[in-house]
Scaffold this motif. Structure first.
Motif, PDB file in Angstrom:
ATOM      1  N   PHE A  25       0.838  -1.200   0.000  1.00  0.00           N
ATOM      2  CA  PHE A  25       0.000   0.000   0.000  1.00  0.00           C
ATOM      3  C   PHE A  25       0.873   1.250   0.000  1.00  0.00           C
ATOM      4  CE2 PHE A  25      -2.167   3.562   1.809  1.00  0.00           C
ATOM      5  CZ  PHE A  25      -3.321   3.606   1.051  1.00  0.00           C
ATOM      6  N   ASN A  26       1.886   1.282   0.851  1.00  0.00           N
ATOM      7  CA  ASN A  26       2.765   2.454   0.912  1.00  0.00           C
ATOM      8  C   ASN A  26       3.458   2.698  -0.421  1.00  0.00           C
ATOM      9  OD1 ASN A  26       2.041   2.866   3.548  1.00  0.00           O
ATOM     10  ND2 ASN A  26       3.933   2.069   4.419  1.00  0.00           N
ATOM     11  N   SER A  27       3.861   1.628  -1.086  1.00  0.00           N
ATOM     12  CA  SER A  27       4.488   1.752  -2.388  1.00  0.00           C
ATOM     13  C   SER A  27       3.522   2.378  -3.389  1.00  0.00           C
ATOM     14  CB  SER A  27       4.939   0.374  -2.878  1.00  0.00           C
ATOM     15  OG  SER A  27       5.487   0.457  -4.167  1.00  0.00           O
ATOM     16  N   ASN A  28       2.289   1.888  -3.415  1.00  0.00           N
ATOM     17  CA  ASN A  28       1.303   2.443  -4.351  1.00  0.00           C
ATOM     18  C   ASN A  28       0.929   3.876  -4.009  1.00  0.00           C
ATOM     19  OD1 ASN A  28       1.026   0.428  -6.250  1.00  0.00           O
ATOM     20  ND2 ASN A  28      -0.514  -0.664  -5.076  1.00  0.00           N
ATOM     21  N   ASN A  29       0.858   4.192  -2.741  1.00  0.00           N
ATOM     22  CA  ASN A  29       0.547   5.566  -2.341  1.00  0.00           C
ATOM     23  C   ASN A  29       1.619   6.514  -2.895  1.00  0.00           C
ATOM     24  OD1 ASN A  29      -1.349   7.158  -0.461  1.00  0.00           O
ATOM     25  ND2 ASN A  29       0.680   7.822   0.207  1.00  0.00           N
ATOM     26  N   ALA A  30       2.881   6.120  -2.755  1.00  0.00           N
ATOM     27  CA  ALA A  30       3.974   6.939  -3.291  1.00  0.00           C
ATOM     28  C   ALA A  30       3.927   6.982  -4.820  1.00  0.00           C
ATOM     29  CB  ALA A  30       5.315   6.391  -2.816  1.00  0.00           C
ATOM     30  N   PHE A  31       3.562   5.853  -5.450  1.00  0.00           N
ATOM     31  CA  PHE A  31       3.507   5.782  -6.907  1.00  0.00           C
ATOM     32  C   PHE A  31       2.359   6.629  -7.455  1.00  0.00           C
ATOM     33  CE2 PHE A  31       3.886   2.550 -10.640  1.00  0.00           C
ATOM     34  CZ  PHE A  31       4.696   3.430 -11.337  1.00  0.00           C
ATOM     35  N   GLU A  80     -10.756   1.778  -3.359  1.00  0.00           N
ATOM     36  CA  GLU A  80     -11.074   0.455  -2.802  1.00  0.00           C
ATOM     37  C   GLU A  80      -9.964  -0.039  -1.865  1.00  0.00           C
ATOM     38  OE1 GLU A  80     -12.258  -3.907  -4.562  1.00  0.00           O
ATOM     39  OE2 GLU A  80     -12.473  -2.155  -5.884  1.00  0.00           O
ATOM     40  N   VAL A  81      -8.711   0.117  -2.276  1.00  0.00           N
ATOM     41  CA  VAL A  81      -7.632  -0.342  -1.400  1.00  0.00           C
ATOM     42  C   VAL A  81      -7.479   0.559  -0.174  1.00  0.00           C
ATOM     43  CG1 VAL A  81      -6.398  -1.609  -3.198  1.00  0.00           C
ATOM     44  CG2 VAL A  81      -5.711   0.717  -2.682  1.00  0.00           C
ATOM     45  N   ILE A  82      -7.831   1.830  -0.286  1.00  0.00           N
ATOM     46  CA  ILE A  82      -7.828   2.698   0.903  1.00  0.00           C
ATOM     47  C   ILE A  82      -8.831   2.173   1.924  1.00  0.00           C
ATOM     48  CG2 ILE A  82      -8.483   4.982   1.797  1.00  0.00           C
ATOM     49  CD1 ILE A  82      -7.310   6.178  -0.777  1.00  0.00           C
ATOM     50  N   ASP A  83     -10.037   1.820   1.482  1.00  0.00           N
ATOM     51  CA  ASP A  83     -11.041   1.279   2.404  1.00  0.00           C
ATOM     52  C   ASP A  83     -10.552  -0.005   3.064  1.00  0.00           C
ATOM     53  OD1 ASP A  83     -12.820   3.359   1.981  1.00  0.00           O
ATOM     54  OD2 ASP A  83     -14.030   2.259   0.519  1.00  0.00           O
ATOM     55  N   MET A  84      -9.934  -0.865   2.265  1.00  0.00           N
ATOM     56  CA  MET A  84      -9.415  -2.112   2.822  1.00  0.00           C
ATOM     57  C   MET A  84      -8.269  -1.832   3.789  1.00  0.00           C
ATOM     58  SD  MET A  84      -9.492  -4.749  -0.425  1.00  0.00           S
ATOM     59  CE  MET A  84      -9.239  -6.236   0.578  1.00  0.00           C
ATOM     60  N   ARG A  85      -7.382  -0.910   3.418  1.00  0.00           N
ATOM     61  CA  ARG A  85      -6.267  -0.538   4.300  1.00  0.00           C
ATOM     62  C   ARG A  85      -6.778   0.020   5.622  1.00  0.00           C
ATOM     63  NH1 ARG A  85      -3.333   4.511   4.853  1.00  0.00           N
ATOM     64  NH2 ARG A  85      -5.499   5.176   4.840  1.00  0.00           N
ATOM     65  N   GLU A 126      -3.245  -8.531  -3.624  1.00  0.00           N
ATOM     66  CA  GLU A 126      -3.558  -8.728  -5.045  1.00  0.00           C
ATOM     67  C   GLU A 126      -4.140  -7.467  -5.675  1.00  0.00           C
ATOM     68  OE1 GLU A 126      -6.128 -12.154  -5.031  1.00  0.00           O
ATOM     69  OE2 GLU A 126      -4.487 -13.494  -4.446  1.00  0.00           O
ATOM     70  N   LYS A 127      -5.031  -6.785  -4.960  1.00  0.00           N
ATOM     71  CA  LYS A 127      -5.599  -5.541  -5.499  1.00  0.00           C
ATOM     72  C   LYS A 127      -4.522  -4.474  -5.642  1.00  0.00           C
ATOM     73  CE  LYS A 127     -10.322  -6.284  -4.219  1.00  0.00           C
ATOM     74  NZ  LYS A 127     -11.586  -5.697  -3.908  1.00  0.00           N
ATOM     75  N   ASN A 128      -3.601  -4.436  -4.696  1.00  0.00           N
ATOM     76  CA  ASN A 128      -2.490  -3.492  -4.799  1.00  0.00           C
ATOM     77  C   ASN A 128      -1.588  -3.834  -5.972  1.00  0.00           C
ATOM     78  OD1 ASN A 128      -2.011  -1.251  -2.645  1.00  0.00           O
ATOM     79  ND2 ASN A 128      -3.074  -2.919  -1.589  1.00  0.00           N
ATOM     80  N   GLU A 129      -1.445  -5.125  -6.268  1.00  0.00           N
ATOM     81  CA  GLU A 129      -0.653  -5.537  -7.435  1.00  0.00           C
ATOM     82  C   GLU A 129      -1.333  -5.056  -8.721  1.00  0.00           C
ATOM     83  OE1 GLU A 129       2.477  -7.115  -9.560  1.00  0.00           O
ATOM     84  OE2 GLU A 129       2.318  -6.711  -7.418  1.00  0.00           O
ATOM     85  N   ARG A 130      -2.657  -5.187  -8.787  1.00  0.00           N
ATOM     86  CA  ARG A 130      -3.397  -4.682  -9.959  1.00  0.00           C
ATOM     87  C   ARG A 130      -3.236  -3.171 -10.078  1.00  0.00           C
ATOM     88  NH1 ARG A 130      -8.075  -7.796  -8.468  1.00  0.00           N
ATOM     89  NH2 ARG A 130      -9.228  -5.875  -8.250  1.00  0.00           N
ATOM     90  N   LEU A 131      -3.343  -2.475  -8.956  1.00  0.00           N
ATOM     91  CA  LEU A 131      -3.185  -1.021  -8.957  1.00  0.00           C
ATOM     92  C   LEU A 131      -1.792  -0.638  -9.441  1.00  0.00           C
ATOM     93  CD1 LEU A 131      -4.197   1.827  -8.343  1.00  0.00           C
ATOM     94  CD2 LEU A 131      -3.547   1.457  -5.941  1.00  0.00           C
ATOM     95  N   SER A 132      -0.785  -1.344  -8.978  1.00  0.00           N
ATOM     96  CA  SER A 132       0.579  -1.076  -9.421  1.00  0.00           C
ATOM     97  C   SER A 132       0.697  -1.262 -10.933  1.00  0.00           C
ATOM     98  CB  SER A 132       1.558  -2.011  -8.693  1.00  0.00           C
ATOM     99  OG  SER A 132       2.869  -1.802  -9.146  1.00  0.00           O
ATOM    100  N   GLY A 133       0.065  -2.302 -11.462  1.00  0.00           N
ATOM    101  CA  GLY A 133       0.079  -2.526 -12.910  1.00  0.00           C
ATOM    102  C   GLY A 133      -0.574  -1.389 -13.671  1.00  0.00           C
ATOM    103  N   LEU A 134      -1.708  -0.911 -13.164  1.00  0.00           N
ATOM    104  CA  LEU A 134      -2.389   0.219 -13.809  1.00  0.00           C
ATOM    105  C   LEU A 134      -1.523   1.477 -13.766  1.00  0.00           C
ATOM    106  CD1 LEU A 134      -6.055  -0.177 -12.452  1.00  0.00           C
ATOM    107  CD2 LEU A 134      -5.259  -0.550 -14.809  1.00  0.00           C
ATOM    108  N   LEU A 135      -0.862   1.688 -12.649  1.00  0.00           N
ATOM    109  CA  LEU A 135       0.009   2.868 -12.520  1.00  0.00           C
ATOM    110  C   LEU A 135       1.219   2.763 -13.448  1.00  0.00           C
ATOM    111  CD1 LEU A 135      -0.237   3.331  -8.661  1.00  0.00           C
ATOM    112  CD2 LEU A 135      -1.071   4.936 -10.396  1.00  0.00           C
ATOM    113  N   HIS A 136       1.776   1.562 -13.573  1.00  0.00           N
ATOM    114  CA  HIS A 136       2.899   1.383 -14.509  1.00  0.00           C
ATOM    115  C   HIS A 136       2.431   1.630 -15.945  1.00  0.00           C
ATOM    116  CE1 HIS A 136       5.255  -0.438 -11.241  1.00  0.00           C
ATOM    117  NE2 HIS A 136       6.288  -0.133 -12.009  1.00  0.00           N
TER     118      HIS A 136
END
Length: 141
Positions: A25-31, A80-85, A126-136
């Protein structure tokens, strides 16, 4: 873990998933912030964005990433990942039937416990992995 604390902790695999959850989550937040800054639409500095709670990034994502991408996919998944976090971070520890420790939160409206299970943590990762893919993809690599 006994050498770290005398307090009761969840089993090792649960702790591993919990730590991984925080890190992805922290990685995606920074990304998100990095992608936001790379758009020509961003009017904020890194310092201003990094100080915001994750939920407060939503309007900035809407005016930059979602606007430039022509889609709210990244913003929706981040929401969605914020709510889960939030369930993970704002939890309390419980002892389950087998005597192990795990995290739980109060379910909204019903006041029942919602257990933060290993499956929940895996889904979050897994959702964070999808988010990372979308950001990339948004970034172009």
């Amino acid at each position: 873990m006994d050498e770290l604390t005398r307090q009761s902790l969840p089993p090792g695999n649960y702790l591993l998933l919990l730590g991984a959850s925080i890190c992805v989550f922290n990685s995606n937040n920074a990304f998100i912030i990095e992608n936001n800054l790379r758009t020509s639409l961003c009017t904020k500095s890194w310092y201003e964005l990094i100080e915001l709670n994750s939920g407060r990034l939503k309007p900035h994502i809407a005016e930059t990433i979602s606007n430039k991408a022509g889609s709210t996919d990244i913003a929706d998944l981040f929401d969605e990942v914020i709510d889960m976090r939030n369930r993970i971070v704002h939890s309390f520890q419980i002892t389950v039937e087998n005597g192990n420790q795990m995290l739980a939160t109060k379910a909204r409206r019903t006041h029942e416990q919602f257990r933060v299970t290993e499956d929940y943590l895996r889904e979050f990762i897994e959702k964070n992995e999808r988010l990372s893919g979308l950001l990339h993809s948004f970034r172009g690599y």
